[in-house]
Design a protein around this motif. Structure first.
Motif: not given
Length: 424
Positions: A50-55, A112-129
């Motif tokens: 979010x700091x990077x997205x302030x502009x 701009x935030x969507x790629x980070x959101x889906x990447x985090x979801x992918x990381x946590x889903x891999x942890x669950x599996x």
């Protein structure tokens, strides 16, 4: 959701690397396998993004306000070309080009935030599996699976089965209670953010379809978060709840310090600014000078709250300058009426009403009567025989030059015949 998340797999490695770096810091403080270490790592990832997205957020605010300003013109175009959709689109694009407005700019922070959101979801889903991903190796994977937030594992979902939750070392009741509370908080924060935008930071003088759309989204977005939230892992809910709280606080700051012109927030802001300026006789902060400069530049196009602010300065003996500063001026400085017309604080001198000919003659006769010296005899004591003589003397007092004497009001010109004595 897995298909959509896989499209952003190119960013999973950077996201996992950032989480691991934060985990190494918090793990030294709270323990590497605790929920605090992994939960705070996700929160720190949100804050960094979010700091990077302030502009982009600043650009979003400017774009949103520009769109609000263009709503009346857009409505005219829609009414003029309501039967010709192609011409309507062409005129809309022409309007955007002339004003330098981009409707998609208001969506930039979310996009701009969507790629980070889906990447985090992918990381946590891999942890669950139980699959390694990015820089998260087998040891970090086991540590993340052991991490619990208030009894709920980071990779657990509301819709998970009891056997899957037990495999992560938790109970189904704890997972559903924690995820339900987080979903409610996530939806409530989204609703409050949209509500304060609609009730405080919208120009109330312009009623457009854009406002109706925003009001509809105020109720649609929380429902969408509640529906999709049951399929999010606890770690993603932590991410989304944190970004909603950040957005809410960021928006409250903007509304308080840089409100939309014509909104209730601007009325409150200018009232506070007027009190501060009249007390210290100067504009202290730079952003306040920018706003005062914009108000002065508007001239007669100021809204009701801006005219009230300028009039308040004038009554305090202060004058706003073009550079945003104020100087001491005359207490009878010009103030503005509701339509923007400048007037002086002191009342204007009224012109006398036009009199008729008879009123002017009676006034002249009255003035002449007051200027004459009074004799020892009053009008009632003057004998009847002396009245004609006195009148004749007044009539013939001015002579020479062939100038005609002016008769008094109610008398005929020239010598008058004396009244005959009444017969008893």
């Amino acid at each position: 959701m897995d298909t959509i998340a896989s499209l952003f797999s190119f960013i999973t490695t950077p996201v996992s690397w950032v989480i691991v770096q934060f985990h190494s810091v918090y793990g030294a403080l709270f323990g590497p396998d605790t929920g605090w270490a992994w939960g705070l790592s996700i929160v720190s990832l949100v804050i960094l993004i979010r700091i990077c997205l302030i502009p982009l957020f600043v650009k979003q605010i400017k774009s949103t306000r520009a769109m609000q300003t263009l709503q009346p013109e857009m409505k005219k175009i829609q009414e003029r070309y309501k039967n010709d959709k192609q011409r309507q689109s062409e005129e809309m694009m022409k309007l955007y080009k002339e004003t330098g407005t981009n409707p998609l700019s208001s969506c930039l922070p979310i996009l701009a935030q969507s790629p980070f959101f889906f990447a985090l979801y992918h990381v946590l889903n891999s942890i669950a599996t139980g699959d390694t991903i990015g820089v998260i190796n087998q040891s970090l994977l086991q540590s993340a699976q052991k991490a619990h937030i208030v009894g709920a594992p980071l990779a657990a979902k509301f819709t998970d089965s009891a056997s899957k939750v037990e495999a992560l070392g938790a109970s189904l009741t704890d997972v559903r209670v924690v995820t339900a509370i987080m979903i409610v908080l996530m939806s409530a924060s989204q609703f409050f953010t949209q509500r304060q935008l609609m009730t405080k930071n919208v120009d109330t003088t312009v009623k457009t379809p854009f406002m109706q759309q925003q009001k509809m989204l105020m109720y649609v977005f929380p429902v969408m978060f509640a529906v999709f939230g049951i399929n999010f892992p606890v770690g993603v809910l932590v991410y989304w709840l944190t970004t909603n709280v950040w957005t809410m606080g960021q928006q409250m700051y903007v509304i308080h310090n840089n409100p939309t012109p014509g909104s209730k927030a601007q009325a409150s802001y200018l009232e506070r600014l007027n009190k501060h300026v009249t007390q210290h006789s100067k504009v202290g902060r730079r952003r306040d000078r920018v706003i005062v400069k914009a108000i002065v530049a508007k001239g007669r196009d100021r809204n009701e709250f801006e005219r009230k602010f300028i009039n308040g300065l004038s009554k305090a003996g202060l004058v706003a300058q073009a550079d945003g500063t104020v100087i001491k001026g005359d207490t009878s400085a010009a103030v503005e009426t509701e339509d923007g017309t400048p007037t002086t604080a002191t009342p204007k001198r009224q012109q006398p009403k036009r009199q008729s000919k008879s009123q002017r003659q009676s006034g002249t006769a009255k003035a002449a009567g007051e200027a004459e010296p009074k004799t020892s005899l009053s009008k009632s004591d003057e004998p009847e025989d002396a009245k004609p003589a006195a009148a004749a003397q007044k009539g013939g007092g001015k002579s020479g030059g062939g100038t005609r004497s002016k008769a008094q009001s109610g008398q005929r010109k020239g010598p008058q015949r004396p009244k005959s004595p009444s017969k008893k």
